[in-house]
Write an enzyme that holds these catalytic residues in place. Structure first.
Site, short mmCIF file in Angstrom:
data_model
loop_
_atom_site.label_atom_id
_atom_site.label_comp_id
_atom_site.label_asym_id
_atom_site.label_seq_id
_atom_site.Cartn_x
_atom_site.Cartn_y
_atom_site.Cartn_z
N ALA A 75 11.81 1.92 -11.93
CA ALA A 75 10.90 1.65 -10.80
C ALA A 75 10.83 0.14 -10.58
O ALA A 75 9.76 -0.45 -10.56
CB ALA A 75 9.53 2.26 -11.04
N HIS A 91 10.81 -7.50 -12.27
CA HIS A 91 12.00 -7.15 -13.05
C HIS A 91 13.20 -7.98 -12.60
O HIS A 91 13.98 -8.46 -13.43
CB HIS A 91 12.35 -5.67 -12.87
N MET A 105 2.77 -8.03 -10.25
CA MET A 105 3.70 -6.95 -9.91
C MET A 105 3.84 -5.97 -11.06
O MET A 105 3.96 -6.36 -12.22
CB MET A 105 5.06 -7.53 -9.53
#
Length: 280
Positions: free
Chosen positions: A32, A37, A184
């Protein structure tokens, strides 16, 4: 970019790169993927010859089975995103591949995993250590990249590497935030538009609290942050601690340490969010 699903296939490919003298960087994720990331992956690509990204939702670190069931899984979108970053290898194993049998190893992190996340998610960090140690054994990276949003997890991984004397450098990468300040997280996908705005108050209030340290003690700051966030619709603080950034133990004065961090967990509706901020 190669997508590999087996340990044997991963080891064979990486052995070829090692024989060529290439450096291997590693970014473990649960998928996800979001910009946070991608920041880790881009750093990994820039600093290593080969960048390996794992996508694996690890069941042993979930003490809430409903959270495990609801955790977002978007493999095809993840692969597409990773292709654009320059990642070389994606390791996306099944649960059976990682755990052909129960992992009964128990790790001892002293007091590091007894506070904050460890106190509210018993067994969580043991599960993290189980999967990260396995992934390190499969990938054998020179460097591995972790986000500082998961501040306590980063401390646990560093301690595990130290205890096991693993030849890997752990690189912490600063938290990436949405425009409104919300850290995030893959879990943000479960928030409504309105909830995202409410959740942005977590960082704003913590940032405001850093301006009060001349007049207020750590305990007073904890009271201020907790009360302020609990007054925001949809938000409920599970814990907020102000701790030494190395030992993760609470501080009572600002003189207790030169490395002081505030770490928080907040429920926004039924979605659990974590964040942290540096005071010293």
């Amino acid at each position: 970019m190669r997508v590999i699903h087996t340990i044997a296939g991963l080891k064979e490919l990486l052995q070829q790169h090692r024989q060529e003298g290439k450096t291997i960087g590693f970014v473990p994720t649960m998928g996800a993927l979001h910009k946070g990331h991608i920041t880790l992956v881009e750093r990994c690509v820039a600093e290593n010859d080969i960048c390996v990204v794992s996508i694996f939702v690890n069941p042993t670190q979930f003490n809430n089975q409903e959270d495990l069931r609801l955790y977002p899984r978007t493999p095809e979108e993840d692969y597409e995103l990773l292709r654009s970053t320059g990642a070389d290898v994606v390791f996306a194993p099944s649960v059976e591949e990682i755990y052909p049998g129960p992992d009964i190893r128990i790790f001892d992190f002293g007091l590091l995993d007894k506070v904050m996340e460890g106190a509210f998610r018993p067994g969580h960090f043991n599960g993290v250590a189980q999967v990260v140690s396995k992934l390190f054994a499969f990938v054998e990276p020179h460097k591995a990249y972790f986000g500082e949003k998961d501040f306590q997890q980063l401390a646990i991984v560093r301690e595990m590497v130290k205890q096991q004397e693993l030849p890997v450098e752990i690189v912490g990468v600063p938290t990436v935030r949405e425009q409104n300040g919300l850290a995030m997280s893959s879990r943000n996908q479960r928030l409504s538009v309105e909830q995202r705005e409410h959740a942005s108050e977590i960082h704003r209030i913590m940032r405001e609290s850093t301006l009060l340290t001349e007049e207020q003690s750590p305990d007073q700051i904890i009271h201020f942050v907790t009360g302020s966030i609990n007054n925001v619709p949809d938000l409920r603080v599970e814990y907020f601690g102000i701790v030494d950034g190395d030992s993760l133990q609470p501080v009572s004065t600002w003189q207790d340490s030169g490395n002081i961090v505030g770490a928080i967990a907040v429920y926004c509706g039924d979605v659990r969010l974590i964040d942290n901020i540096r005071y010293r």
